[in-house]
Design a protein around this motif. Structure first.
Motif, short mmCIF file in Angstrom:
data_model
loop_
_atom_site.label_atom_id
_atom_site.label_comp_id
_atom_site.label_asym_id
_atom_site.label_seq_id
_atom_site.Cartn_x
_atom_site.Cartn_y
_atom_site.Cartn_z
N GLN A 35 0.81 -1.21 0.00
CA GLN A 35 0.00 0.00 0.00
C GLN A 35 0.84 1.26 0.00
O GLN A 35 0.32 2.34 -0.19
N SER A 56 -1.05 -1.90 -8.30
CA SER A 56 -1.98 -1.23 -7.41
C SER A 56 -3.40 -1.45 -7.92
O SER A 56 -3.65 -1.46 -9.12
N ASN A 113 -12.58 4.62 -3.74
CA ASN A 113 -12.09 5.89 -3.23
C ASN A 113 -10.58 6.05 -3.32
O ASN A 113 -10.00 6.86 -2.59
N GLY A 114 -9.92 5.30 -4.20
CA GLY A 114 -8.49 5.48 -4.33
C GLY A 114 -7.81 4.36 -5.09
O GLY A 114 -8.45 3.45 -5.61
N PRO A 155 -1.93 3.63 -2.13
CA PRO A 155 -2.02 4.49 -0.95
C PRO A 155 -2.68 5.85 -1.21
O PRO A 155 -2.85 6.64 -0.30
N ARG A 213 -5.70 8.33 -1.86
CA ARG A 213 -7.13 8.37 -1.59
C ARG A 213 -7.75 9.64 -2.16
O ARG A 213 -7.13 10.70 -2.19
N VAL A 214 -9.00 9.50 -2.60
CA VAL A 214 -9.78 10.66 -3.01
C VAL A 214 -9.84 11.60 -1.80
O VAL A 214 -10.03 11.16 -0.67
N MET A 272 -7.20 13.60 -1.03
CA MET A 272 -5.82 14.02 -0.78
C MET A 272 -5.46 15.19 -1.70
O MET A 272 -6.00 15.31 -2.79
N ALA A 285 -0.53 13.00 -1.91
CA ALA A 285 -0.46 11.78 -2.72
C ALA A 285 0.97 11.47 -3.13
O ALA A 285 1.41 10.32 -3.08
N ASP A 327 -20.14 4.33 1.52
CA ASP A 327 -19.59 4.53 0.17
C ASP A 327 -20.60 5.13 -0.80
O ASP A 327 -20.36 5.17 -2.01
N TYR A 339 -19.64 7.43 -3.85
CA TYR A 339 -18.57 6.98 -4.74
C TYR A 339 -19.13 6.04 -5.80
O TYR A 339 -20.15 5.37 -5.59
N LYS A 383 -15.52 10.27 -6.46
CA LYS A 383 -16.71 10.75 -5.78
C LYS A 383 -17.68 11.41 -6.74
O LYS A 383 -17.30 11.85 -7.83
#
Length: 191
Positions: free
Chosen positions: A31, A38, A43-44, A47, A49-50, A52, A57, A159, A162, A180
């Motif tokens: 991660q 990956s 949501n991402g 590592p 994520r939406v 950030m 990131a 969720d 999303y 999102k």
């Protein structure tokens, strides 16, 4: 003194513990990187994520994200960023300084469930049973848009904002994205 039966149970318990610890270490290490391995989530990816910032990131992955496209009222309003170098085929839509959507154009990158570019519509339905809404592609009839939008709608209330959207043509996934609402549904990205 331990008898043979108890010794066997103890050895099995120790082996199970070692396997669990090594699996945990592998998932934590996996991660921290952004690679072709990956997996895209709602949501991402990896590592990232939406929500950030681009700097967050980049720090999370050790991969510099570089701007590739800007649009909208100001340059900061809506932009796209991609990893500098590898992995190829991942774009991040950034709205007002925060990642809101992830677009995939590489057939090497999959969703957590294993969906990828080239999959049939039937495979997408089978990977996400009862959770795919199929609609006509908004540009239906305009070459090369002779397909559908297959939208994964999560059941979990946490969720609900999303989606994952698979764009198909001739029954095959050509690209997909997650993020999102409402950004994930924007047909032409930033435009």
């Amino acid at each position: 003194m331990l008898n043979l039966k108890n010794s066997t149970k103890l050895v099995a318990l120790l082996i199970g513990t070692i396997v669990i610890v090594s699996m945990w270490a592998t998932s934590v290490n996996a991660q921290t990187e952004l690679t072709e391995n990956s997996k895209l989530a709602l949501n991402g990816i990896g590592p990232i994520r939406v929500g950030m910032t681009v700097d967050e990131a980049s720090r999370a992955t050790g991969v510099r994200l570089v701007k590739t496209l800007s649009a909208g009222r100001t340059e900061e309003y809506c932009s796209y960023f991609e990893p500098q170098g590898e992995p190829k085929g991942i774009s991040f839509m950034v709205i007002n300084g925060r990642i809101s959507r992830i677009d995939i154009s590489s057939d090497r990158i999959t969703t957590i469930k294993g969906a990828r570019i080239g999959d049939t519509e039937e495979r997408i339905f089978s990977l996400y049973p009862g959770q795919i809404q199929a609609t006509r592609h908004p540009y239906q009839g305009r070459s090369p848009y002779n397909g559908k939008y297959l939208t994964f709608v999560p059941k979990d209330a946490t969720d609900k904002n999303y989606r994952i959207i698979f764009e198909t043509s001739k029954n095959r996934v050509e690209r997909f994205r997650s993020g999102k609402l409402p950004e994930v549904e924007a047909i032409e990205g930033c435009f």
